[in-house]
Motif scaffolding. Sequence first.
Motif, short mmCIF file in Angstrom:
data_model
loop_
_atom_site.label_atom_id
_atom_site.label_comp_id
_atom_site.label_asym_id
_atom_site.label_seq_id
_atom_site.Cartn_x
_atom_site.Cartn_y
_atom_site.Cartn_z
N PRO A 159 85.95 37.84 133.84
CA PRO A 159 85.16 36.85 133.22
C PRO A 159 85.49 37.23 131.52
O PRO A 159 85.10 38.48 131.21
N GLN A 160 85.62 36.37 130.52
CA GLN A 160 85.88 36.67 129.39
C GLN A 160 84.87 36.45 128.63
O GLN A 160 84.78 36.82 127.09
N MET A 161 83.78 35.92 129.05
CA MET A 161 82.35 35.77 128.34
C MET A 161 81.30 35.66 129.50
O MET A 161 81.47 35.34 130.79
N ASN A 162 79.91 36.10 129.01
CA ASN A 162 78.93 35.81 130.12
C ASN A 162 78.33 34.43 129.78
O ASN A 162 78.80 33.56 129.04
N GLU A 163 77.27 34.13 130.63
CA GLU A 163 76.84 32.69 130.76
C GLU A 163 76.26 32.43 129.38
O GLU A 163 76.41 31.14 128.98
N THR A 164 75.79 33.13 128.65
CA THR A 164 74.77 32.96 127.50
C THR A 164 75.92 32.67 126.36
O THR A 164 75.74 31.48 125.47
N GLN A 165 77.18 33.40 126.26
CA GLN A 165 78.13 33.14 125.40
C GLN A 165 78.65 31.77 125.71
O GLN A 165 78.91 31.27 124.69
N LEU A 166 78.90 31.48 126.98
CA LEU A 166 79.49 30.05 127.07
C LEU A 166 78.63 29.07 126.78
O LEU A 166 79.19 28.25 126.23
N GLY A 167 77.46 29.27 127.19
CA GLY A 167 76.31 28.15 126.75
C GLY A 167 76.37 27.84 125.42
O GLY A 167 76.26 26.61 124.82
N ASN A 168 76.11 28.77 124.29
CA ASN A 168 76.28 28.71 122.82
C ASN A 168 77.52 28.04 122.57
O ASN A 168 77.32 27.20 121.59
N LEU A 169 78.58 28.52 122.99
CA LEU A 169 79.89 27.57 122.61
C LEU A 169 79.85 26.15 123.24
O LEU A 169 80.24 25.39 122.26
N MET A 170 79.30 25.93 124.24
CA MET A 170 79.51 24.49 124.66
C MET A 170 78.37 23.80 123.88
O MET A 170 78.78 22.63 123.47
N SER A 171 77.08 24.23 123.56
CA SER A 171 76.29 23.75 122.72
C SER A 171 76.66 23.49 121.28
O SER A 171 76.52 22.27 120.79
N ARG A 172 77.36 24.29 120.89
CA ARG A 172 77.96 24.29 119.39
C ARG A 172 78.98 22.95 119.45
O ARG A 172 78.95 22.17 118.45
N ALA A 173 79.62 22.71 120.54
CA ALA A 173 80.59 21.47 120.46
C ALA A 173 79.84 20.36 120.83
O ALA A 173 80.03 19.43 120.24
N ALA A 174 79.12 20.48 121.91
CA ALA A 174 78.18 19.06 122.26
C ALA A 174 77.25 18.74 121.18
O ALA A 174 76.96 17.51 121.14
N ILE A 175 76.66 19.31 120.33
CA ILE A 175 75.87 18.93 119.38
C ILE A 175 76.40 17.93 118.21
O ILE A 175 75.76 17.16 117.95
#
Length: 594
Positions: free
Chosen positions: A346-362
């Motif tokens: 895995p290249q990132m954990n769930e927290t890191q993934l969620g932060n990046l997804m949130s940055r895009a979705a916002i």
Amino acid sequence: MTSKSGALRALFLATALCGVLPTTAFAKKKAPEVPATGTLIDNVQGLTPDGHGGIARFEAFLIGDDGRVVQTFQHGDKLPDRVRYKLDGKHRIVVPGMIDADADVIATGIAKMTLDLTQARSLEDALSRVQAWAAAHPDLPWILGRGWDQNAWGLGHMPSAKDLDAVTGGRPAWLLSADGQTGWANSAALREGGVSAASTDPVGGRIERIAGGKQPSGVLMATAMAPVEAKVPRPRPEDIDSALGRAQLLFLAQGVTTVSAMGTSIEDWQAMRRAADAGRLRLRVVAYADNVADMALIGGPGPSPWLYDDRLKMNGVELTLDGGLGSHGAWLLKPYADDAATSGLPQMNETQLGNLMSRAAIDNFQVAVRANGDAAVRTVLDSIQELSDTYKGDRRWRIEGADAIDPLDVTRLGKAGVTVAMQPGDMADERTVAEAALGAPRLNEAFAWKSVATGGATLAFGSGTPARIPAPFVGMAVATSRADASGQPFGGWQPQEVLGREAALTAYTSGGAHALLADDRLGRIAPGYRADFLFVDQDPTAATPQQLRIARVEETWIGGQMAWSAAQDKAAQDKVMPEDAKTVIGEGDKDKPR
């Protein structure tokens, strides 16, 4: 006494009845002639997804001057009398243009300009090709290429820097694997990147070592590739322009009219804009940035509008969570059956993934996450579930790859409204890899196309190019048979996941359009949709898998205009590829500052 006006009316009536007035006095005005408009394509065997899970058929269709379909006509319908152009389809088969839901467009063109190892059938064959390339390009500062697959060679292990050293001399050599997730370096390239026995494995990556020691063997996986990648000569703008031209020609010849351009960099985007400004962008390209920073740089406050008459759009970002099964990079819920010491990278954990997804979705960017293993797919689903409480509406979350999906998560995909972009070629190339990696108890997780399609999620098909040729009809053959070109294994591999012909066609057309948030304009031949279509020699809803494998695209039309023709291939190539941009990466650049 009658009024003067009444007397006049009586006189008028009397004289009219006596036939004194000319009869033309009451003739209707002739309606103005309606100018001819549009293009009528008649006498075809047309078929298209109907938008309700079925296939509609037609015998003619009218294209407006704006490049959109005006109307389709079934047998017996009255055709328009006045059109600007009329084409006799000669009873040929017409289908919508194919949509490749997973393509790295620029890398596909770059692969055509560097060393191609996709056809190498053994380590010895690959080394022979490397040696020949090096001899043919003595002035290039690096030897660059991609496409090798150690599983296809039957090695049982990875190649090494020592292997490459024997045929490359002192020049750095850097060769990407077929899936782009692993790099093969010679000793000179390792030195350039500063990779040594003292180097440690980064998060999400692995440095392969020589057995019994710490010395790097020459193979770097996932995030461990970064130090060498940073030293590889960057393509010049004219190189990228040429790569785009070459890629377009390849896609058009295979009947692909729209691509989901994953991993688009700011340099790639600028090349696409240059091509569109010059009228050379034939394909429709929907881009997903290779990272959040480039996403913001390209899109600014949000996704771009459709540009250049629906030729180009910036939709969102692609995030990479794990690698492929073949390199043991896919993140699994349980250890690999053939290597109990690892569950993937895995290249990132769930927290890191969620932060990046949130940055895009916002900012309303669409999020696509490359997740191949069942643990990676579950992690994406968990993140989507959490983010959906904040980001409402049709987000059209995407998962790319999904080579292994736990059956418990199939229904979650549908409930979350996820679009899953899968690659039939993965199954054809990696069936034995999946058997070894997952083991018999988990094989029902592998390449679960039918489960995804019937579980409520939208299924879109792509090629994963440049890992393999973007050939949709070959992909349909695999999807409808779960077998290789020779028809093996007989009855199909994990046959419960075989797709019907209509579902396979839909995954390459309207399913792909749904993945791109473009299902209001692409993926069908229907009123209001862009007139992107193909003349082909096989009906994909009736052909056998073997017939699909040899299906021939005769013409590719985009926006009601022919963009490519098998009969005029050379002329099409001259139109697509800039004449002044047929260069080789790095050529003449070895003394140029970077």
